[in-house]
Motif scaffolding. Structure first.
Motif, PDB file in Angstrom:
ATOM      1  N   TYR A  44     -17.616  10.826  -3.890  1.00 61.62           N
ATOM      2  CA  TYR A  44     -16.456  10.868  -4.770  1.00 61.62           C
ATOM      3  C   TYR A  44     -16.540  12.078  -5.698  1.00 61.62           C
ATOM      4  N   ALA A 100      -7.789  10.553   1.593  1.00 60.90           N
ATOM      5  CA  ALA A 100      -7.038   9.806   0.576  1.00 60.90           C
ATOM      6  C   ALA A 100      -6.267   8.638   1.177  1.00 60.90           C
ATOM      7  N   ASN A 121      -7.164  10.516 -11.399  1.00 56.67           N
ATOM      8  CA  ASN A 121      -6.099   9.896 -10.609  1.00 56.67           C
ATOM      9  C   ASN A 121      -6.185  10.348  -9.157  1.00 56.67           C
ATOM     10  N   GLU A 122      -5.481   9.638  -8.285  1.00 60.22           N
ATOM     11  CA  GLU A 122      -5.601   9.858  -6.841  1.00 60.22           C
ATOM     12  C   GLU A 122      -5.077  11.213  -6.381  1.00 60.22           C
ATOM     13  N   ASP A 123      -4.345  11.911  -7.230  1.00 62.72           N
ATOM     14  CA  ASP A 123      -3.839  13.233  -6.847  1.00 62.72           C
ATOM     15  C   ASP A 123      -4.918  14.305  -6.926  1.00 62.72           C
ATOM     16  N   TYR A 133      -8.554  13.382  -7.467  1.00 57.36           N
ATOM     17  CA  TYR A 133      -9.906  12.834  -7.342  1.00 57.36           C
ATOM     18  C   TYR A 133      -9.955  11.862  -6.175  1.00 57.36           C
ATOM     19  N   GLY A 134     -11.025  11.972  -5.393  1.00 60.28           N
ATOM     20  CA  GLY A 134     -11.159  11.060  -4.259  1.00 60.28           C
ATOM     21  C   GLY A 134     -12.392  11.381  -3.450  1.00 60.28           C
TER      22      GLY A 134
END
Length: 292
Positions: A188, A97, A155-157, A159-160
């Motif tokens: 991803y 991340a 969102n980045e929390d 998913y990445g």
């Protein structure tokens, strides 16, 4: 001790850009504290991905050379090792991340589109190991999975960039520390999808230890169980999709169905199963049609 290497001959499923992106990710991860991952080796001209000449009429495959990650597969899945595996996945997600991706970075995504594609493949071969009744259960579960994931945020929390195939066969232990290998499926996706793939082969109590290890590094949402169970079933179905086209896997797929269908039943009945022992169902899972 002499340095060992791994020569990879890539299939045509990945283009050069995707292979280069995987190597760029691994290079960045080598800078992360507490992580040991494979690393690409450049050729004399500085290239990390090369096309090798073959006999006339054959495609020129891409090849890469990787530094070998020292270690051994776990001979016994102790609670401590499983806890450390969970912590390692947490560090992997945290590190990925924070990476600044290079221009042109491209890797596949694992979600609704990829799962829908896998189900279309399974539709061609399900008769080899599923009855029509069992296939209808798979279809109902797939519809529920797609409905669930379609409304999840990205969102980045949550998913990445993920490994996407971090089962025990892709983890070696260097002393007491687990090291992830084989990033060929990295891309991803939801972090909990990555976790579900690891939990699939663990028992209920072992899953608790894995999650405890993960949360020692990275906290999970309070309502994570429902999402993990959805991804758990998704990953389980994808495994069946992957092997269904190979006739040599048919016997194994048939033997797995009493357990697979038990999880599907719990999932469709909205009965939480992640930390419970699920008994196999008694159901006719044999092929219902004559093979092609």
């Amino acid at each position: 001790m002499k340095q060992r290497y791994l020569l990879r001959i890539h299939s045509d499923r990945c283009g050069k850009e995707e292979i280069c992106s995987e190597l760029a990710l691994l290079q960045a991860l080598t800078q992360s504290e507490g992580l040991i991952v494979p690393e690409g080796v450049a050729s004399k001209d500085g290239s990390y991905v090369m096309a090798i000449d073959t006999e006339a009429g054959y495609r020129r495959p891409y090849v890469t050379l990787m530094r070998w990650v020292a270690g051994e597969h776990a001979s016994e899945m102790t609670d401590n090792r499983i806890y450390r595996m969970g912590a390692m996945m947490g560090r992997l997600h945290e590190s990925a991340a924070r990476i600044t991706l290079p221009p042109g970075f491209t890797r596949p995504g694992w979600g609704v589109d990829s799962f829908t594609g896998e189900m279309k493949k399974l539709e061609r071969y399900y008769y080899r190991f599923l009855s029509e009744q069992a296939w209808s259960i798979y279809q109902a579960a797939a519809e529920k999975i797609i409905s669930h994931i379609s409304v999840m945020e990205k969102n980045e929390d949550i998913y990445g960039l993920i490994h996407a195939d971090l089962h025990s066969g892709n983890i070696v232990f260097n002393g007491n520390e687990p090291c992830p290998i084989d990033f060929g499926r990295c891309g991803y996706g939801y972090y909990l999808y990555d976790m579900a793939g690891a939990l699939l082969e663990l028992g209920p109590k072992q899953r608790e230890h894995f999650i405890e290890g993960y949360e020692s590094v990275r906290k999970l949402p309070l309502d994570y169980v429902r999402d993990v169970e959805c991804f758990f079933v998704m990953f389980m179905i994808e495994n069946g999709c992957h092997h269904a086209s190979n006739p040599e896997e048919t016997i194994n797929l048939i033997s797995e169905q009493p357990f697979a269908l038990a999880y599907l039943r719990e999932f469709l009945q909205q009965s939480s199963f992640l930390f419970r022992r699920i008994e196999p169902v008694s159901m006719d899972c044999s092929a219902a049609a004559t093979p092609e």
